[in-house]
Design a protein around this motif. Structure first.
Motif, mmCIF file in Angstrom:
data_model
loop_
_atom_site.group_PDB
_atom_site.id
_atom_site.type_symbol
_atom_site.label_atom_id
_atom_site.label_comp_id
_atom_site.label_asym_id
_atom_site.label_seq_id
_atom_site.Cartn_x
_atom_site.Cartn_y
_atom_site.Cartn_z
ATOM 1 N N ASP A 1 8.824 19.749 4.338
ATOM 2 C CA ASP A 1 9.043 20.001 5.751
ATOM 3 C C ASP A 1 7.949 19.229 6.486
ATOM 4 N N TYR A 2 8.231 17.940 6.720
ATOM 5 C CA TYR A 2 7.182 17.055 7.184
ATOM 6 C C TYR A 2 6.579 17.439 8.522
ATOM 7 N N GLU A 3 7.374 18.082 9.350
ATOM 8 C CA GLU A 3 6.848 18.318 10.692
ATOM 9 C C GLU A 3 5.966 19.550 10.804
ATOM 10 N N THR A 4 5.962 20.388 9.813
ATOM 11 C CA THR A 4 5.129 21.577 9.956
ATOM 12 C C THR A 4 4.108 21.771 8.848
ATOM 13 N N LYS A 5 4.291 21.094 7.758
ATOM 14 C CA LYS A 5 3.479 21.425 6.602
ATOM 15 C C LYS A 5 3.128 20.178 5.799
ATOM 16 N N VAL A 6 1.878 20.095 5.412
ATOM 17 C CA VAL A 6 1.468 19.015 4.522
ATOM 18 C C VAL A 6 1.843 19.431 3.098
ATOM 19 N N PRO A 7 2.477 18.561 2.314
ATOM 20 C CA PRO A 7 2.868 18.973 0.954
ATOM 21 C C PRO A 7 1.667 19.263 0.066
ATOM 22 N N CYS A 8 1.862 20.212 -0.830
ATOM 23 C CA CYS A 8 0.783 20.581 -1.748
ATOM 24 C C CYS A 8 1.294 20.465 -3.191
ATOM 25 N N PHE A 9 0.555 19.789 -4.037
ATOM 26 C CA PHE A 9 0.969 19.579 -5.430
ATOM 27 C C PHE A 9 0.051 20.321 -6.385
ATOM 28 N N ASP A 10 0.666 20.829 -7.423
ATOM 29 C CA ASP A 10 -0.099 21.586 -8.413
ATOM 30 C C ASP A 10 -0.580 20.645 -9.523
ATOM 31 N N LEU A 11 -1.869 20.376 -9.511
ATOM 32 C CA LEU A 11 -2.415 19.502 -10.561
ATOM 33 C C LEU A 11 -3.147 20.307 -11.626
ATOM 34 N N THR A 12 -2.904 21.610 -11.654
ATOM 35 C CA THR A 12 -3.622 22.420 -12.643
ATOM 36 C C THR A 12 -3.050 22.193 -14.038
ATOM 37 N N GLU A 13 -1.756 21.823 -14.058
ATOM 38 C CA GLU A 13 -1.159 21.521 -15.351
ATOM 39 C C GLU A 13 -1.431 20.049 -15.633
ATOM 40 N N CYS A 14 -2.150 19.780 -16.688
ATOM 41 C CA CYS A 14 -2.514 18.393 -16.973
ATOM 42 C C CYS A 14 -1.365 17.682 -17.658
ATOM 43 N N PHE A 15 -0.675 16.821 -16.917
ATOM 44 C CA PHE A 15 0.395 16.065 -17.543
ATOM 45 C C PHE A 15 -0.175 14.851 -18.236
ATOM 46 N N GLU A 16 0.385 14.578 -19.360
ATOM 47 C CA GLU A 16 -0.028 13.357 -20.036
ATOM 48 C C GLU A 16 0.515 12.172 -19.246
ATOM 49 N N GLU A 17 -0.290 11.156 -19.082
ATOM 50 C CA GLU A 17 0.179 9.983 -18.348
ATOM 51 C C GLU A 17 1.423 9.413 -19.006
ATOM 52 N N GLY A 18 2.404 9.090 -18.193
ATOM 53 C CA GLY A 18 3.632 8.512 -18.741
ATOM 54 C C GLY A 18 4.671 9.564 -19.103
ATOM 55 N N SER A 19 4.263 10.857 -19.142
ATOM 56 C CA SER A 19 5.235 11.913 -19.469
ATOM 57 C C SER A 19 6.185 12.101 -18.285
ATOM 58 N N GLN A 20 7.272 12.859 -18.520
ATOM 59 C CA GLN A 20 8.235 13.094 -17.442
ATOM 60 C C GLN A 20 7.567 13.809 -16.268
ATOM 61 N N GLY A 21 6.727 14.815 -16.602
ATOM 62 C CA GLY A 21 6.028 15.592 -15.573
ATOM 63 C C GLY A 21 5.134 14.701 -14.725
ATOM 64 N N TRP A 22 4.422 13.814 -15.377
ATOM 65 C CA TRP A 22 3.523 12.878 -14.675
ATOM 66 C C TRP A 22 4.329 11.968 -13.752
ATOM 67 N N LYS A 23 5.433 11.443 -14.288
ATOM 68 C CA LYS A 23 6.237 10.503 -13.493
ATOM 69 C C LYS A 23 6.813 11.182 -12.251
ATOM 70 N N LYS A 24 7.227 12.431 -12.430
ATOM 71 C CA LYS A 24 7.806 13.164 -11.300
ATOM 72 C C LYS A 24 6.737 13.390 -10.228
ATOM 73 N N LEU A 25 5.561 13.771 -10.687
ATOM 74 C CA LEU A 25 4.445 13.995 -9.765
ATOM 75 C C LEU A 25 4.082 12.706 -9.015
ATOM 76 N N CYS A 26 4.090 11.588 -9.745
ATOM 77 C CA CYS A 26 3.776 10.295 -9.121
ATOM 78 C C CYS A 26 4.759 10.001 -7.986
ATOM 79 N N GLN A 27 6.047 10.290 -8.216
ATOM 80 C CA GLN A 27 7.036 10.027 -7.173
ATOM 81 C C GLN A 27 6.819 10.932 -5.966
ATOM 82 N N GLN A 28 6.430 12.177 -6.229
ATOM 83 C CA GLN A 28 6.174 13.105 -5.116
ATOM 84 C C GLN A 28 4.946 12.665 -4.310
ATOM 85 N N VAL A 29 3.940 12.212 -5.029
ATOM 86 C CA VAL A 29 2.719 11.741 -4.364
ATOM 87 C C VAL A 29 3.039 10.495 -3.536
#
Ligand code: AKG
Ligand code: FE2
Length: 322
Positions: A8-36
């Motif tokens: 919701d760009y007009e009211t809220k800055v997005p927040c990402f959970d980096l507490t789970e350490c994704f291995e670089e190149g994993s699906q989780g990492w790639k998804k996070l990269c796209q969100q960032v």
């Protein structure tokens, strides 16, 4: 790019959970990269939860210790000198009556942090402060590097992380900032609207006040959550991406009768480092939205008038409204 993550760009800055350490190149990492990447392009700013590395207690300890720091007598604070404006001690001024700030350059080096602490507490330093600042600084730099890597990875351009960070072409600067408690109920500007000139910034504050200007020209409050860090994309990254990532103008509006403390880490290019558009962002039309420049030259231009509206565009912009 389609995403299953709705902001919701007009009211809220997005927040990402980096507490789970994704291995670089994993699906989780790639998804996070796209969100960032999406947040960087749409917002120029996002928040991250990083409590596995910096638990809430560590933030609270740091805020408490910052009070100790700014309670040091003024003549000692003034000893923190740096030829670069804004990287030494900055006291209150008629234009900025509520803000005091301390800078530490090459903050990744423990001896720089120790020298700073010894300057502030000449009788024996302050080992507890030194340890807290050193630990927080290292973790903020680590977080900046992760975020930067995610931005580069999201474009398939990891090699720029290597050439910038791994080849030591960046400098880490930390600012410790205090905003006075308001004397009246009238809100006041604590820090004037600006964008950060470096590559990427990580910060945290104890109370509300940080606001960003949305693409629709509305000031949005960045939710104060003591356990999260806020990340800003800097001017140099906008140039690198040929204008693809967004720059969030931000300011601090003071609204509380409470002292506000922020710790801020900047990754910036080396002084004579050249900031330029990456060739991968040049279309067939060959358009470079910014001319290449030395980082130092841009800083000099900016510091001559820190209140100018869009210093990057005036200094290096090639195309109108880049
Ligand atoms: O104190 C804050 O929340 C913002 C500080 C800031 O924008 C800066 O130091 O560049
Ligand atoms: Fe800033």
């Amino acid at each position: 790019m389609a995403s299953d993550y709705d902001f919701d760009y007009e009211t809220k800055v997005p927040c990402f959970d980096l507490t789970e350490c994704f291995e670089e190149g994993s699906q989780g990492w790639k998804k996070l990269c796209q969100q960032v990447r999406q947040a960087s392009e749409e917002y120029g700013c996002f928040q991250v939860l990083y409590t596995n590395s910096v638990p809430l207690e560590q933030h609270e300890d740091m805020f408490m210790k910052m009070k100790e720091l700014f309670d040091v007598p003024l003549e000692l604070k003034r000893k923190n000198k740096n030829p670069k404006p804004y990287d030494g001690y900055i006291g209150r001024t008629p234009k900025n009556p509520y803000i005091e700030s301390m800078g530490i350059e090459h903050a990744e080096k423990s001896d720089q942090v120790r020298d700073f602490t010894n300057l502030m507490w000449p009788a024996g330093g302050n080992p507890s402060f030194c340890e807290s600042l050193d630990s927080m600084t290292k973790k903020m730099i680590e977080l900046e590097h992760i975020c930067l890597k995610m931005v580069f990875d999201s474009y398939g351009l990891e090699k720029y992380y290597e050439s910038l960070v791994e080849k030591d072409n960046t400098i880490n600067v930390v600012h410790l900032v205090k905003y006075d408690s308001l004397a009246t109920d009238e809100p006041a500007i604590g820090a004037t609207a600006h964008t950060d000139k470096g590559i990427i910034t990580v910060l945290n504050s104890n109370i509300q006040g940080l606001e960003i200007l949305s693409k629709k020209n509305k000031w949005i409050l960045v939710e104060p959550r003591k356990e999260t860090f806020t990340i800003f994309i800097g001017d140099s990254l906008k140039v690198w991406s040929n204008g693809r990532v967004h720059l969030a103008r931000h300011r601090v509006m003071l609204k509380e009768k409470n002292e506000r403390y922020s710790y801020v880490a900047f990754v910036i290019p080396k002084d004579d480092g050249v900031v330029e558009v990456a060739k991968e962002f040049i279309d067939e039309d060959g358009l470079h939205r910014y001319r290449p420049y030395k980082f130092n030259d841009f800083l000099r231009f900016y510091y001559a008038d820190v209140y100018q509206d869009d210093a990057l565009q005036s200094f290096a912009g090639v195309v109108d409204n880049a």
